[in-house]
Design an enzyme around this catalytic site. Sequence first.
Site, PDB file in Angstrom:
ATOM      1  N   LYS A 184       0.839  -1.208   0.000  1.00 53.73           N
ATOM      2  CA  LYS A 184       0.000   0.000   0.000  1.00 53.73           C
ATOM      3  C   LYS A 184       0.871   1.254   0.000  1.00 53.73           C
ATOM      4  CE  LYS A 184      -3.928  -2.351   2.079  1.00 53.73           C
ATOM      5  NZ  LYS A 184      -4.755  -2.647   3.265  1.00 53.73           N
ATOM      6  N   GLN A 237      -4.997  -1.596   9.529  1.00 52.70           N
ATOM      7  CA  GLN A 237      -4.894  -2.912   8.905  1.00 52.70           C
ATOM      8  C   GLN A 237      -5.493  -3.989   9.811  1.00 52.70           C
ATOM      9  OE1 GLN A 237      -3.880  -3.333   5.755  1.00 52.70           O
ATOM     10  NE2 GLN A 237      -4.161  -5.526   5.794  1.00 52.70           N
ATOM     11  N   ASP A 266     -11.163   2.592   3.455  1.00 58.00           N
ATOM     12  CA  ASP A 266     -11.433   1.152   3.352  1.00 58.00           C
ATOM     13  C   ASP A 266     -12.913   0.890   3.062  1.00 58.00           C
ATOM     14  OD1 ASP A 266      -9.291  -0.634   3.586  1.00 58.00           O
ATOM     15  OD2 ASP A 266      -9.146  -0.370   5.767  1.00 58.00           O
TER      16      ASP A 266
HETATM   17  N1  GUN Z   1      -7.076  -6.964   5.925  1.00 60.53           N
HETATM   18  C1  GUN Z   1      -7.328  -7.683   4.819  1.00 60.53           C
HETATM   19  N2  GUN Z   1      -7.817  -6.881   3.847  1.00 60.53           N
HETATM   20  C2  GUN Z   1      -7.880  -5.634   4.363  1.00 60.53           C
HETATM   21  C3  GUN Z   1      -8.294  -4.379   3.848  1.00 60.53           C
HETATM   22  O1  GUN Z   1      -8.737  -4.241   2.689  1.00 60.53           O
HETATM   23  N3  GUN Z   1      -8.185  -3.324   4.703  1.00 60.53           N
HETATM   24  C4  GUN Z   1      -7.739  -3.447   5.974  1.00 60.53           C
HETATM   25  N4  GUN Z   1      -7.705  -2.359   6.731  1.00 60.53           N
HETATM   26  N5  GUN Z   1      -7.355  -4.606   6.483  1.00 60.53           N
HETATM   27  C5  GUN Z   1      -7.415  -5.688   5.679  1.00 60.53           C
END
Ligand code: GUN
Length: 292
Positions: free
Chosen positions: A52, A96, A119
């Site tokens: 990311k 996350q 998100d």
């Molecule tokens: N864990 C797995 N996929 C995601 C996501 O798209 N966003 C976040 N914040 N955590 C995750």
Amino acid sequence: MKLIDGKATAMAIKAEIAEEVKCIVANGGKQPHLVAVLVGHDGGSETYVKNKVLACEQCGFKSTLIRYEENITETELLACVDKLNKDDDVDGFIVQLPLPKHIDEQKIVEAIDYHKDVDGFHPVNVGRMSIGLPCFISATPLGILTLLQRYHIETSGKKCVILGRSNIVGKPMAQLMMQKQYGDATVTVCHSHSATLKEECREADIIIAAIGRPDFVTADMVKEGAVVIDVGTTRVPDASRKSGFRLNGDVKFDEVAPKCSFITPVPGGVGPMTICSLMKNTLAAGKKEFYK
Ligand code: GUN
């Protein structure tokens, strides 16, 4: 059979975003800023967050990574969220997941200001998405919609079977595929307790597999000419790899692919598009596209 190249599509979209950011900055606008909060050292989460941050660079965004040890308290994490909510320099942020067991994930998600919830996990964004209002759409479903659009795959009126009912993928995907302005399809959601799962799949024009079970979808479950989207990314031990594991999709690719009109590979299919959609949402946050 045509392979859907998520990696190339994501690269192209990130280049488009970078161009737009250049224009924004050249006209005196603000560089979008994404903050990622990472708790602990889960291998999968480390990789996602690293990718990311890298994607932010590719898009010309500012990014900040905030790390905490596994033993951070819920109160401390809530204080971090509150600070980010109030920081005008931060356009969007993510915490996350998964979080350590002693922290209530839903409480953290709901503490995030929905204006900055890139998100798309906050109930306000989930609710707005489900009734077709402008909002942050969660990244994996948005990435899949983008792939279907970019490959000119007809979804309107088609039978779409979604395997899995998670809050992050299955449920929002079903909502979006159903809605007139997105998929406009006839949608069936199957899960681990669906008695007719195989039969439903055999009738599907489009299968979106997000059930988290490696090689779950086999050739006998797929209609000739179907479109198969594989969301699975299970880490399977593999001694031949330097990392000691490989990413395995939910689809038994080798036997299913020959029957498909389109199929996504793992890796290189949905995964890169998920991160690319997070970038789209961050750009939208910077531009205050959905909320003033
Ligand atoms: N864990 C797995 N996929 C995601 C996501 O798209 N966003 C976040 N914040 N955590 C995750």
